[in-house]
Structures are given as structure tokens and as C-alpha cells.
Design a protein around this motif. Structure first.
Motif, PDB file in Angstrom:
ATOM      1  N   MET A   1       6.718   4.593  -5.150  1.00 43.25           N
ATOM      2  CA  MET A   1       7.132   5.147  -3.869  1.00 43.25           C
ATOM      3  C   MET A   1       8.636   5.034  -3.739  1.00 43.25           C
ATOM      4  SD  MET A   1       4.221   3.470  -1.454  1.00 43.25           S
ATOM      5  CE  MET A   1       4.129   1.911  -2.293  1.00 43.25           C
TER       6      MET A   1
ATOM      7  N   SER B   1      -6.654   8.033   9.332  1.00 41.33           N
ATOM      8  CA  SER B   1      -6.879   7.917   7.897  1.00 41.33           C
ATOM      9  C   SER B   1      -8.268   7.384   7.621  1.00 41.33           C
ATOM     10  CB  SER B   1      -5.858   6.953   7.282  1.00 41.33           C
ATOM     11  OG  SER B   1      -6.151   6.750   5.904  1.00 41.33           O
TER      12      SER B   1
ATOM     13  N   TRP C   1      -3.156  13.609   3.993  1.00 40.05           N
ATOM     14  CA  TRP C   1      -2.167  13.682   2.920  1.00 40.05           C
ATOM     15  C   TRP C   1      -1.551  12.314   2.684  1.00 40.05           C
ATOM     16  CZ3 TRP C   1      -1.271  18.302   0.342  1.00 40.05           C
ATOM     17  CH2 TRP C   1      -1.881  19.438   0.904  1.00 40.05           C
ATOM     18  N   GLY C   2      -1.267  12.017   1.422  1.00 39.70           N
ATOM     19  CA  GLY C   2      -0.667  10.722   1.116  1.00 39.70           C
ATOM     20  C   GLY C   2      -0.093  10.700  -0.282  1.00 39.70           C
TER      21      GLY C   2
ATOM     22  N   VAL D   1      -4.768   5.514   2.683  1.00 43.85           N
ATOM     23  CA  VAL D   1      -3.913   6.151   1.678  1.00 43.85           C
ATOM     24  C   VAL D   1      -3.480   7.537   2.162  1.00 43.85           C
ATOM     25  CG1 VAL D   1      -3.802   7.050  -0.688  1.00 43.85           C
ATOM     26  CG2 VAL D   1      -4.954   4.872  -0.213  1.00 43.85           C
ATOM     27  N   HIS D   2      -4.441   8.307   2.611  1.00 43.57           N
ATOM     28  CA  HIS D   2      -4.179   9.664   3.078  1.00 43.57           C
ATOM     29  C   HIS D   2      -4.272   9.694   4.602  1.00 43.57           C
ATOM     30  CE1 HIS D   2      -5.955   9.926  -1.004  1.00 43.57           C
ATOM     31  NE2 HIS D   2      -4.997  10.812  -1.194  1.00 43.57           N
ATOM     32  N   TRP D   3      -3.292  10.339   5.234  1.00 41.23           N
ATOM     33  CA  TRP D   3      -3.203  10.376   6.699  1.00 41.23           C
ATOM     34  C   TRP D   3      -3.121  11.816   7.179  1.00 41.23           C
ATOM     35  CZ3 TRP D   3      -3.350   5.817   9.526  1.00 41.23           C
ATOM     36  CH2 TRP D   3      -3.272   4.638   8.776  1.00 41.23           C
TER      37      TRP D   3
ATOM     38  N   LEU E   1       0.857  -1.176   0.000  1.00 44.36           N
ATOM     39  CA  LEU E   1       0.000   0.000   0.000  1.00 44.36           C
ATOM     40  C   LEU E   1       0.899   1.233   0.000  1.00 44.36           C
ATOM     41  CD1 LEU E   1      -2.380  -1.313   2.806  1.00 44.36           C
ATOM     42  CD2 LEU E   1      -2.680  -1.532   0.332  1.00 44.36           C
ATOM     43  N   GLU E   2       0.293   2.399  -0.165  1.00 46.88           N
ATOM     44  CA  GLU E   2       1.062   3.644  -0.116  1.00 46.88           C
ATOM     45  C   GLU E   2       1.802   3.758   1.221  1.00 46.88           C
ATOM     46  OE1 GLU E   2       1.575   6.155  -2.226  1.00 46.88           O
ATOM     47  OE2 GLU E   2       0.352   5.347  -3.857  1.00 46.88           O
ATOM     48  N   ASN E   3       3.042   4.223   1.160  1.00 46.94           N
ATOM     49  CA  ASN E   3       3.730   4.567   2.402  1.00 46.94           C
ATOM     50  C   ASN E   3       2.901   5.636   3.129  1.00 46.94           C
ATOM     51  OD1 ASN E   3       5.909   2.917   1.683  1.00 46.94           O
ATOM     52  ND2 ASN E   3       7.001   4.590   0.708  1.00 46.94           N
ATOM     53  N   PRO E   4       2.545   5.399   4.379  1.00 44.34           N
ATOM     54  CA  PRO E   4       1.649   6.357   5.042  1.00 44.34           C
ATOM     55  C   PRO E   4       2.257   7.734   5.270  1.00 44.34           C
ATOM     56  CG  PRO E   4       2.054   4.415   6.443  1.00 44.34           C
ATOM     57  CD  PRO E   4       2.796   4.190   5.180  1.00 44.34           C
TER      58      PRO E   4
END
Lengths: 344, 344
Positions: free
Chosen positions: B344, A194, B200-201, A198-200, A150-153
Motif C-alpha cells: 500500500m 464493507s 472496492w479495495g 478489505v473492500h468498501w 490491514l488494507e487501507n480502506p
């Protein structure tokens, strides 16, 4: 001191087959070691010199581990392992093959200090990855065969990402410890939320290093996934002190508010486990106990803690929810800005 | 070398009243200084010793600035200032009063290196704030009277947050430079995206320090809000080198892909402005030029750059979109991982 012993309990599932030993007669501390530690010794599988700082979860009646495996070229990667009893482990020789969301191989350059947390029907692996420096890597699996990154937080530099095992106020929550890219000489624990993994955002400070004692004077970092209890989220963490010959890592205990986990309710002023045994004092990095996972049984309140020892071994220690929560309440110390709530 | 001079232009609004001076006869470099620099000198208003590293935007026919004001007790705060011509400034004696979303006063402990970026009808102020260490602070205003703080976009430690002046693929984008909490001896530029300015992500690496030259060998950081041009997002930034007597800050130029700004299209191998004049060489911190804002006119392609000089003064420099973009293309150098895209 409050006596809550009668009503302290784990909120969660039963796990009657977790590893367990009763507290030794006459032992005075709240966490006790497995009598046959370390449970994973040097050279556990071909090509792997040491395993430590690793994650274990129950899965389909047995146990699966995501292990920090220090390969014989000195670089850490993540390997799976399997166990019937949580103590005797079969480690896979090949590292986990992470893929991206298109199914293409997407291996981290290195990977260390994994945590594994189940939220609903998905298992999330969180580790320290290379993202132009030390940062938090993130992946999911449902079957321990396919691991999708997954996306790096967060932006670098960061370590010790720990996901909460359920959503709170409909948001995922992750603890982390902003750092530098080296042997970071500072560090507090923050929490971020989050809606979508994905977005934090809504980053909040949780816990500060420091306090009256010196055992956590240099830095602290999250440990196993927090355990939901009647008194709040019980979390074991690591606290680090400095000496003329390097850092010493001990284990601490804290209880965070159930609804607003950026608020510390109780935090033990003392360590609850510190390097004493040969496998904690001696090894690749002397004087380290580093908890990364627990198994716990809501039926009995038993907790088995998996911890890395001296960056060389895996140890197991035990406590009960009644004992550790009561200890943490009785030894509570407010440290730094721990009580700050709500504001950035 | 590509000759694109005929078609290089700014995509945006006209601003015919921006400050302007033609390039001096015989001057060979792509960026030239205002002849009466510094435009803000020492002790510009009661209680403020120095103003530098500050943001300027056009507002209702005149210009407004959000200034890094180093108060006479040595701590920086943000002050507003107003100007008819962008050169002569009336600085307010009181600092900006930030409020939280409930309207309660919510002042940063300190605030420095502001950027101001308009997106649609809102002006966003981004600065370095105290969030248990250096981090990016964030606020919005529509009238330059009420400034409402938004969630800090990132965990500490971070500096040089720069918002893009429009959404891209329906997301807000912010550049930042992860750092430590001191005089950070490293640093690359990343970009992150947000659907809501809270979470944000999809963090991506944009630009690395380094390259064949040494002027940006130690660290780099975003500058003014990127300017949309026919060739991509033109951004001035700072690049830092180390000497036996401290750091030296110069100004660089880069062009990022319009649709995917994590991709560097062109990056000038040389600085485009470096400390030479007395007000850049001498002051509280010697040898600093630090761009934080531009004014630019889509009609003529003129660009006025506001930069901090020696952590003591505000300077103005000029270029045109044709000249600086052509220079950046002609002097392109691919550095480190600049060309990495997507992952990433």
C-alpha cells in the motif's frame, strides 16, 4: 421539545471503573471538564514532545491507549500507554511496531489522530497515514502486542476514519471525511460499508458542515466511535470555524439512526465543548479541542470523553447519556443535506 | 533498446471497420491526426454548444458514443450518438436517462468526461458525477437504451475512472485519479479492485506525475480503457503542465504489467500528442488534448484514438500497436514511485 430522559440509556457493557467526576454545582453546559486537566502534559516520555488526539479503550481490567505522540523531531507516530484509572498514564518509549499480514515490519511513514474500536474480539486501530498523501490507515490487534496492518480502506485523500463498534445489517461501517492533503478548507462526513474489511462501498453522505451557527462552518469530522443508545448512535465530532488567525476546533454532538447511520436523527446546533481553558487555547496549535475516544458505562450512563487540546495535551471531559442525548434532541438543527437518506 | 517489433500485437477482437488513415509520408511522431479533424464541430445538435472528452465503442456493426455534451446553459450532460464509420456522428438531442436499480429516473446533477468499457456482455459508463463534490459515477447498459446506475465506486473527490476491459485474477479493476473538487493542482493514478462492482479495495498507486520532463509535472489521469497487448496493458493518458496562462494537457503512453497492473513496465518520457493544431490550441479551454477512448483492431494492430480538443471538439488520431509500444519501450523513464509494487 421531547422529554425522553426516563428512557435514554446506553446499549452496551458496564464499565463501572471509568474515570468520573460529577458535574460541578451550578455548571450550565452539557459537558464538563476533569478538574485536573490536562491528564497528559508536555514531554510525557523520552523523545516525545506532546501527546494529543488519542484513543483509549478498556482492556483486561485496566485501560490501554494508542497515542498520537509528536516526537521531538516533529513527526507523529503511535505509542501505546497503560493506565489503572484512565487518568495517570505510562507511555511506552518505543512506537508501535506494525507488521504486514506476513508478519514483516510495516511501519507507516507517519501516523496521527488514532481511533481504536473493538468489534467482537478484535481491536481495530484507524489513523491518518501516508498513502501518497493523507489517507486512512487500518490495523488490528487482539493483544496490544501484535498490530497487523490491514488494507487501507479508501483512496487518498481522507482523514478521521471511525469504525462502528458492531456490524449493522451484517456489514462493517466506517465513517470518514474526504479531504485534501493539506490543511483542508472543507469537509463533510460520509459512511461506507464493507463485508470483509478489505473492500468498501455503498458510500453515503452523513453530515454536512455549515448550519445557522458558524462554529462548524469550515469542516467537520468524526470523533470517538459512536456509542449505541436507545435513541440512536451518539457521536461526538469536531467542527471547525475559520478566523483571521487560523482555525478553531470545537466539539459537537449528533445522533445517527441505529439501523441506517447515514441518517441524522438529531444534531445539536451548538458546540458542546469549545476551547476556553489555558491548555485548549494555548499550545502547538492554539484553540483546538479534538475528541477521539470515550469510555462509557451502560450501568450508570456515564461517559468520559478523551480529547486532544491545542495539539499539545490530552484532556478528559464528562457527561451522561441522558444529559447529552437530551441536549442534542432539544437543540436539534437540520443542516444541509443531513436528512438525505438512501441515495448516493 | 529492445526491438520487439516482430511480436508486438493486440490481444483482443478484430475490428476491421475502425476509422483509419495511414501515417503521412515523412511524419516523424508515433501518433498522427485524422486529416479532417475535428470530427465533431461546434453546435453539433440543438441545445449542445460543444462536445469533447467522449467515449466511443463498437456496437452491432456500427459505433456508439457516449458524449460529454456541454449544453447551452454551460452544464455538461451525457448524450448518445451513433455512427456508421466512426467519423460522422448523429448526436441525440436528449440526454441519457439514467435509472436506479428499481428503474426510477436517477439523473446526475452533471456528468462529464465519460469512458465506456465493455466487460463480457455489459457496457459500463464511468464519468465524473456530483456526489457532494466531484466523484466517479458508474452505470451499466447492455443495449444502449436502458442505463442503470451502480454504486459510486469511491468517496469523493475523484475523477478519471477507467475500468479494465476484463477481470484480472477474477477481480474487476478500476483506475482513478484522487483529486480535489476544483481545478486540482495535483494528481497521481491509482488502481482499485472489486469482486462485485459494489465494494472496492486493495488500492494501489500506479503512476506519479513528474519525471525529468515538465509536460506531466502538475498531474496525470487515466484515458481510454487499457488495450491488452503482448507487452502489457497499453494505456494512453493525459499529462498536465502549468504555465503563467493556465494548464496545458498532452497525451502520454504507458504499458502496465498484464497480471499486476499497478506495476508500470514502460512509460514514455515524452508526450505522444500535444496541442498544435488550431482546434487543440483554441476553444473554450485552450491547449487541451484529452484522450477518452480508442477503437482497435487485433487483426492489423491499428488504433484510433478519440480525444477532446480544447474542451470544444472531438479529434481522432491514429497509431499502431507496434509503433506506439515500441516508442514507449524506447523512451521509457521510471518516474517517482512508479516501480513500487504490492504494498500500500
Amino acid at each position: 421539545m421531547t422529554n425522553l430522559t426516563q428512557r435514554i440509556h446506553i446499549i452496551g457493557e458496564a464499565l463501572p471503573n471509568l474515570p468520573w467526576q460529577n458535574k460541578p454545582e451550578g455548571y450550565e453546559f452539557p459537558v464538563w471538564r476533569h478538574s485536573d486537566n490536562p491528564v497528559i502534559k508536555r514531554n510525557p516520555v523520552k523523545g516525545v514532545a506532546r501527546i494529543f488526539n488519542s484513543a483509549v479503550v478498556p482492556y483486561e481490567g485496566r485501560f490501554v491507549g494508542v497515542f498520537r505522540a509528536e516526537t521531538t523531531n516533529g513527526r507523529p507516530h503511535l505509542h501505546l500507554g497503560w493506565s489503572e484509572d484512565g487518568l495517570s498514564w505510562q507511555i511506552e518509549e518505543e512506537r508501535i511496531n506494525f507488521v504486514d499480514e506476513q508478519g514483516e515490519s510495516f511501519q507507516p511513514n507517519y501516523a496521527y489522530d488514532p481511533r481504536v474500536v473493538r468489534v467482537e474480539d478484535t481491536y481495530y486501530v484507524i489513523w491518518c497515514t501516508d498513502f501518497y498523501g493523507a489517507a486512512i490507515g487500518f490495523a488490528s490487534t487482539k493483544d496490544f502486542q501484535t498490530f497487523t496492518r490491514l488494507e487501507n480502506p479508501f483512496l487518498p485523500f481522507n482523514r478521521n476514519g471511525v469504525l462502528f463498534p458492531r456490524k449493522i445489517n451484517d456489514k462493517f461501517l466506517m465513517l470518514s471525511r474526504p479531504s485534501d492533503s493539506g490543511h483542508t478548507p472543507f469537509g463533510d462526513v460520509f459512511v461506507s460499508e464493507s463485508p470483509d474489511l478489505v473492500h468498501w462501498g455503498k458510500h453515503r453522505h452523513v453530515m454536512a458542515k455549515g448550519g445557522q451557527g458558524w462554529w462548524q462552518a469550515v469542516k467537520i469530522g468524526g470523533g470517538p466511535a459512536p456509542i449505541e443508545t436507545s435513541e440512536g448512535w451518539l457521536m461526538f465530532y469536531h467542527g471547525v470555524t475559520g478566523t483571521c488567525n487560523g482555525l478553531v476546533y470545537s466539539m459537537g454532538a449528533v445522533i445517527l439512526d441505529r439501523d441506517e447511520p447515514s441518517r441524522v436523527k438529531y444534531r445539536a446546533s451548538t458546540f458542546v465543548l469549545t476551547p476556553e481553558e489555558w491548555y485548549e487555547e494555548r499550545g502547538f496549535v492554539a484553540n483546538v479541542v479534538f475528541p477521539c475516544a470515550t469510555l462509557h458505562d451502560a450501568g450508570t450512563g456515564r461517559i468520559a470523553i478523551y480529547y486532544g487540546a491545542a495539539d499539545t495535551y490530552v484532556g478528559v471531559a464528562y457527561t451522561t447519556v441522558e444529559e447529552i442525548v437530551q441536549y442534542t434532541i432539544d437543540h436539534h438543527e437540520e443542516i444541509g443535506d443531513d436528512s438525505t437518506i438512501g441515495k448516493m
